[in-house]
Design an enzyme around this catalytic site. Structure first.
Site, PDB file in Angstrom:
ATOM      1  CG  ASP A  82     -13.568  33.474   1.693  1.00 56.12           C
ATOM      2  OD1 ASP A  82     -13.108  32.318   1.647  1.00 56.12           O
ATOM      3  OD2 ASP A  82     -14.548  33.846   1.040  1.00 56.12           O
TER       4      ASP A  82
ATOM      5  CG  ASP B 270     -12.758  28.095   2.135  1.00 56.21           C
ATOM      6  OD1 ASP B 270     -13.838  27.816   2.682  1.00 56.21           O
ATOM      7  OD2 ASP B 270     -12.669  28.451   0.946  1.00 56.21           O
ATOM      8  CD  GLU B 271     -17.165  31.951   4.088  1.00 58.01           C
ATOM      9  OE1 GLU B 271     -17.890  32.950   4.038  1.00 58.01           O
ATOM     10  OE2 GLU B 271     -17.352  30.932   3.385  1.00 58.01           O
TER      11      GLU B 271
END
Length: 457
Positions: free
Chosen positions: A11, A105-106
């Protein structure tokens, strides 16, 4: 569950805000809020410095400004965020063929499938090396969680924030989860959390103690079963490399409610055209056209129509969206409109009936598509020429970014990601011929530029 912590969850830390801080030396270490800056805008991401004041994602922007009036408020640069996300995902795919992106983003990574980790020691080494590689390639930090299951890896990465690594040893999961709040578990939002609290259940241990039958009684069969399993640290979900795109959609929120029915119709047609461009850009077609309308009183209506076969014809989508709008009362005003296409396929089997219904509109669209659309785009650019935070270039002063604009003036700070000191600030007329929009610069020397728009899953 497996016997080694070989599922990794990455993350990126306050991703959008961190990108802005990395590209703007004057904002490093300061409160930064990224999101829609209009009266109805919401926060997309807040830097950790802004979170100290209580600002968080999905908060109304007006509330954020009251909590942190001195923060920098910027309009998102999604092209740049996607470019950096592609760099990060490329590093993950270098570790394993099984990478499951959840957002820009993950992502989850199955390290065992990539044969790069087989126990706690090797998994930790991979995680630390990944964090170092991300910083070297992007200049940003990411938090890593390692565990024997996806749920636990995600919880571990949350504990690792910001810029850390947490590994949950197999066999310790129950002891680690027990004292945590019920909101820690996936799928337990505010409403479910309140429902459990009223039943006297506030921790994961208390969920396990309540038993599966009680949870089913409180939450229903599906939710009760899954929540009980998670409380016992049971999660058998595999890392899935390909996440199928379920729909393609676009929507706009308006600063002032639209009351004119003709204007509403024109907005729906414009959104339909944008949706089709995105659909075609992804090489997809779809059968179901969806219209979303949020009215003045915040009530949200969704209408859909399923065609006989998948299409990517703009005239067909516009005609279907118009028919759906006919069934919606917009008398009191509209604050949001959206058009989407679902039931996707990677081929087109045109709906001849729908095309016939579109009539001459299809021919008109084909003739006008290349001419009318750029004119509309130019109008948007003219109206929003200097969004806060976006890149510009001046013939004399070089590269900079917009600090703000209004009253016929635009204020620019001239600095680049590699600037040692915060740049100087200058103000220009908005129509200054020597000032023009520019593409973002790489955050790290030798980095990549910005790609074209993509489609979300």
């Amino acid at each position: 569950m497996r016997n080694a912590p070989t599922i990794l969850h990455l993350d990126m830390d306050a991703f959008f805000a961190s990108v802005e801080q990395a590209s703007k030396p004057s904002l490093r270490g300061k409160a930064v809020v990224v999101g829609g800056l209009g009266p109805r805008g919401v926060v997309a991401t807040a830097s950790y410095e802004a979170r100290v004041f209580g600002v968080h994602s999905a908060m109304p922007m007006g509330q954020a400004r009251r909590l942190a009036p001195n923060a920098a408020y910027l309009v998102p640069r999604f092209g740049l965020y996607r470019s950096i996300s592609e760099q990060v995902m490329g590093l993950l795919r270098g570790l394993s063929p099984l990478v499951e992106p959840l957002s820009l983003d993950e992502a989850f990574v199955d390290l065992e499938a990539g044969e790069v980790a087989w126990d706690a020691v090797s998994a930790r080494l991979v995680g630390e090396r990944l964090r170092a590689d991300i910083r070297a390639v992007t200049g940003l930090s990411g938090s890593v969680g390692l565990a024997a299951a996806k749920m636990l890896a995600k919880i571990a990465s949350e504990q690792a924030k910001p810029d850390g690594l947490v590994l949950i040893e197999p066999g310790t999961e129950r002891a680690m989860l027990g004292p945590m709040t019920v909101r820690t578990l996936p799928g337990v939002g505010p409403a479910t959390g309140d429902h459990l609290r009223r039943a006297g259940i506030t921790t994961v241990d208390e969920i396990a103690e309540a038993g599966e039958d009680e949870l089913v009684r409180l939450l229903g069969k599906a939710h009760g079963h899954s929540l009980y399993a998670m409380a016992l640290a049971h999660d058998e979900r595999p890392v899935v490399a390909e996440r199928e795109t379920k729909s393609v959609s676009v929507e706009d929120t308006y600063d002032v409610d639209i009351h004119d029915r003709l204007r509403v119709g024109m907005e729906v047609q414009r959104l339909a055209d944008r949706c089709v461009r995105r659909l075609r850009g992804a090489g997809l077609s779809g059968r179901t056209i969806v219209l979303k309308v949020r009215r003045y009183d915040f009530s949200t209506l969704t209408r859909s129509e399923t065609l006989r076969g998948p299409t990517d014809d703009p005239a067909v989508v516009r005609e279907a969206a118009a028919r759906l709008l006919d069934s919606v009362d917009t008398t009191g005003g509209v604050r949001l409109l959206g058009v989407g296409v679902s039931g996707l396929a990677d081929y087109t089997q045109e709906d001849l009936f729908a095309q016939a219904a579109a009539g001459e509109g299809a021919a008109e669209f084909a003739a006008e598509e290349d001419v009318a659309e750029p004119a509309a785009e130019e109008q948007v650019v003219a109206e929003r020429r200097w969004p806060a935070g976006h890149d510009v270039r001046h013939a004399e002063y070089g590269h900079g970014w917009v600090q703000g604009s209004g009253l016929g003036r635009v204020t620019v700070r001239f600095e680049t990601p590699g600037s040692v000191e915060p740049g100087r600030v200058r103000t220009f007329r908005v129509e200054d011929p020597e000032l023009e929009p520019a593409e973002p610069l790489p955050l790290v020397p030798g980095g990549r530029g910005v790609p074209v728009d993509g489609v979300g899953a």
